[in-house]
Design an enzyme around this catalytic site. Structure first.
Site, PDB file in Angstrom:
ATOM      1  N   HIS A  28       0.854  -1.053  -0.339  1.00 16.00           N
ATOM      2  CA  HIS A  28       0.074  -0.227  -0.173  1.00 16.00           C
ATOM      3  C   HIS A  28       0.778   1.361  -0.096  1.00 16.00           C
ATOM      4  CE1 HIS A  28       0.386   0.268   4.592  1.00 16.00           C
ATOM      5  NE2 HIS A  28      -0.476  -0.443   4.864  1.00 16.00           N
ATOM      6  N   HIS A  83      -5.545  -8.758  14.202  1.00 19.18           N
ATOM      7  CA  HIS A  83      -5.993  -7.988  13.331  1.00 19.18           C
ATOM      8  C   HIS A  83      -6.224  -8.044  11.968  1.00 19.18           C
ATOM      9  CE1 HIS A  83      -4.717  -4.374  11.356  1.00 19.18           C
ATOM     10  NE2 HIS A  83      -3.180  -4.468  11.166  1.00 19.18           N
ATOM     11  N   GLU A  85      -6.847  -6.122   9.290  1.00 20.73           N
ATOM     12  CA  GLU A  85      -6.065  -5.955   7.686  1.00 20.73           C
ATOM     13  C   GLU A  85      -5.822  -7.101   7.452  1.00 20.73           C
ATOM     14  OE1 GLU A  85      -2.854  -2.808   8.320  1.00 20.73           O
ATOM     15  OE2 GLU A  85      -3.859  -2.514   6.443  1.00 20.73           O
ATOM     16  N   ASP A  87      -3.432  -8.132   4.350  1.00 25.13           N
ATOM     17  CA  ASP A  87      -2.864  -8.819   5.082  1.00 25.13           C
ATOM     18  C   ASP A  87      -2.692  -9.979   5.974  1.00 25.13           C
ATOM     19  OD1 ASP A  87      -2.658  -7.044   6.715  1.00 25.13           O
ATOM     20  OD2 ASP A  87      -0.259  -6.710   6.592  1.00 25.13           O
ATOM     21  N   HIS A 149      -2.131  -0.843  15.164  1.00 27.74           N
ATOM     22  CA  HIS A 149      -2.579   0.314  14.324  1.00 27.74           C
ATOM     23  C   HIS A 149      -4.011   0.825  14.252  1.00 27.74           C
ATOM     24  CE1 HIS A 149      -1.692  -0.854  10.239  1.00 27.74           C
ATOM     25  NE2 HIS A 149      -2.001  -1.695  10.686  1.00 27.74           N
ATOM     26  N   ASP A 168       0.815  -6.866  14.591  1.00 24.09           N
ATOM     27  CA  ASP A 168       1.827  -5.787  13.427  1.00 24.09           C
ATOM     28  C   ASP A 168       3.192  -5.265  14.383  1.00 24.09           C
ATOM     29  OD1 ASP A 168       0.826  -5.780  10.955  1.00 24.09           O
ATOM     30  OD2 ASP A 168      -0.127  -4.267  11.312  1.00 24.09           O
ATOM     31  N   TYR A 196       9.592   0.215   9.382  1.00 26.83           N
ATOM     32  CA  TYR A 196       8.470  -0.214   9.324  1.00 26.83           C
ATOM     33  C   TYR A 196       7.608   0.577  10.448  1.00 26.83           C
ATOM     34  CZ  TYR A 196       4.232  -3.634  10.434  1.00 26.83           C
ATOM     35  OH  TYR A 196       2.774  -3.247  10.275  1.00 26.83           O
ATOM     36  N   HIS A 229       4.548  -9.901  10.871  1.00 25.92           N
ATOM     37  CA  HIS A 229       5.449  -9.974   9.323  1.00 25.92           C
ATOM     38  C   HIS A 229       6.934  -9.733  10.118  1.00 25.92           C
ATOM     39  CE1 HIS A 229       2.184  -7.703   7.410  1.00 25.92           C
ATOM     40  NE2 HIS A 229       2.339  -7.211   8.246  1.00 25.92           N
TER      41      HIS A 229
HETATM   42 FE1  FEO Z   1      -1.813  -3.665   9.474  1.00 27.41          FE
HETATM   43 FE2  FEO Z   1       0.173  -5.873   8.333  1.00 27.41          FE
HETATM   44  O1  FEO Z   1      -1.129  -5.664   8.762  1.00 27.41           O
END
Ligand code: FEO
Length: 402
Positions: A28, A83, A85, A87, A149, A168, A196, A229
């Site tokens: 993104h 989370h 999101e 991903d 986040h 994250d 990051y 991640h």
């Molecule tokens: Fe906030 Fe890795 O997604």
């Protein structure tokens, strides 16, 4: 049958069953130069539990890794979504279809987000900070980390294994065949963790400090931090290192000197940038001069994070900022870097609005602007360049004053 992808064993009970996205470069709008991973974890207990999933296109890779441990994915009983999101939840609809889990756990905001993203009325059991669930012999305890986040974000603590699953937080975009941070060169970890933080968490620095301050009170014996991640933190030294780095990043003490970033059309603003940078150097400031032709916005953001002086240069194009400068300033204003001295400069042909637009943007970001902006028509003269050099010296002087 041997699976195409296999899980990596973390302990007798916990396996990594995520995906490696070796060649993702645009996350993104964030240049992920070393790729990324989407970490998902399988916990073996009476209730077999999957913690987080992966980006939608990697669902089969995750299923294959899960099958390599338990044979069939439908042996999973619980799914925890720390989370929402995409991903980490993109593969959730496929996982629900394949697993038909007894229960899915998420925060209240996570429930809303997962329903909205999946477009279906998922049956989710919501959990709050301090709530625990038994998965058999072991227990998972949840701590909401709202706006770290996303509104839904939470972390999960597996008591028996002393593992904290942090989505994250404490992660980085770094693809690799090694699972643990201690298997990577430290300078790569430092760069990617900082990048990051700069691009995802910087505007939430106050919340990061509050979370770090609250950790001792949570009374969790953390022997491993497992983000969604990049590598996992498994040694006491590494856990202390990444927690310390997060505090350092969030405090925004701006340890490096100056960043000059600019775009140029016919070389005039580039000449101005170089003269300014040389003045800063002569003034004793460590400076980096970065053209937006060759520096992605996310790399600029990483450099901004620890620069005390941020200078931006733009030509005026059709009464506006040059597009790449407008892009970076918009990005910066969202990430809200703190404690900066700003400076605006640029060249123009007719109207010259760009420099004021930079200064206005910096003012709106609460940057101090102690030296008047500088704009020149068409091409800087020797005198103009000398003025830029002197402005560099003046900015260096301001930095020394503190
Ligand atoms: Fe906030 Fe890795 O997604």
């Amino acid at each position: 049958m041997k699976e195409v992808f296999t899980a990596q064993k973390i302990s007798d009970k916990v396996y990594w069953v995520g995906a490696v996205d070796w060649n993702v470069r645009n996350f993104h709008g964030y240049l992920t130069g070393r790729g990324s991973t989407y970490n998902a974890f399988l916990v073996l207990d009476k209730k077999i539990t999957l913690i987080d999933t992966v980006k939608a296109p990697f669902a089969e890779e995750m299923f294959s890794r899960i099958r390599s441990v338990i044979g069939e994915v439908d042996k999973i009983d619980y799914i925890v979504s720390n989370h929402s999101e995409p991903d980490h939840s993109g593969a959730l609809p496929a996982a629900i279809e394949a697993i038909k889990p007894e229960k899915i756990f998420a925060s209240a905001a996570g429930e809303k987000n997962l329903k909205a993203y999946s477009g279906t009325d998922l049956d989710i059991t919501t959990v709050k900070t301090g709530e625990s669930i038994s998965i058999g012999d072991d227990t998972l305890t949840f701590v909401e980390t709202k706006m770290l986040h996303w509104p839904d974000s939470m972390v999960s603590y597996l008591a028996g294994e002393k593992m904290l699953f942090t989505q994250d937080a404490f992660g980085m975009h770094l693809a690799g065949s090694s699972l643990y941070a201690d298997e990577y060169p430290r300078h790569i970890l430092e760069y990617e963790a900082k990048k990051y933080f700069a691009n995802i968490l910087l505007h939430l620095s106050g919340k990061v400090i509050a979370l770090l301050d609250s950790l001792p009170g949570l009374d969790l014996d953390i022997q491993m931090i497992l983000p969604d991640h990049g590598p996992l933190w498994r040694t006491p030294e590494d856990i202390a290192w990444i927690l310390g780095k997060y505090r350092e990043f969030a405090e925004q003490k701006n340890t490096r000197g100056a960043l000059v970033f600019y775009a140029t059309m016919w070389g005039s603003t580039a000449k101005m940038a170089n003269a300014l940078a040389d003045g800063l150097r002569e003034g004793g400031v460590q400076v980096e001069c970065a053209s937006l032709d060759v520096n992605d916005r996310s790399d600029i953001m990483t450099k901004v994070m620890d620069a005390a002086i941020v200078a931006a240069g733009s030509p005026t194009m059709n009464n506006q900022l040059f597009p790449s400068v407008a892009d970076v300033l918009t990005y910066l204003s969202g990430l809200k870097p703190q404690n900066k001295i700003g400076y605006a400069f640029g060249s123009y042909g007719w109207s010259g609005e760009a420099v004021k637009k930079i200064a206005d943007s910096m003012f709106a970001m609460n940057m101090a602007l102690p030296v008047e902006p500088c704009k020149v028509k068409y091409r800087p003269t020797e005198a103009d360049l000398k003025k830029l050099h002197d402005d560099g010296l003046a900015l260096a002087e301001q930095l020394k004053k503190g």
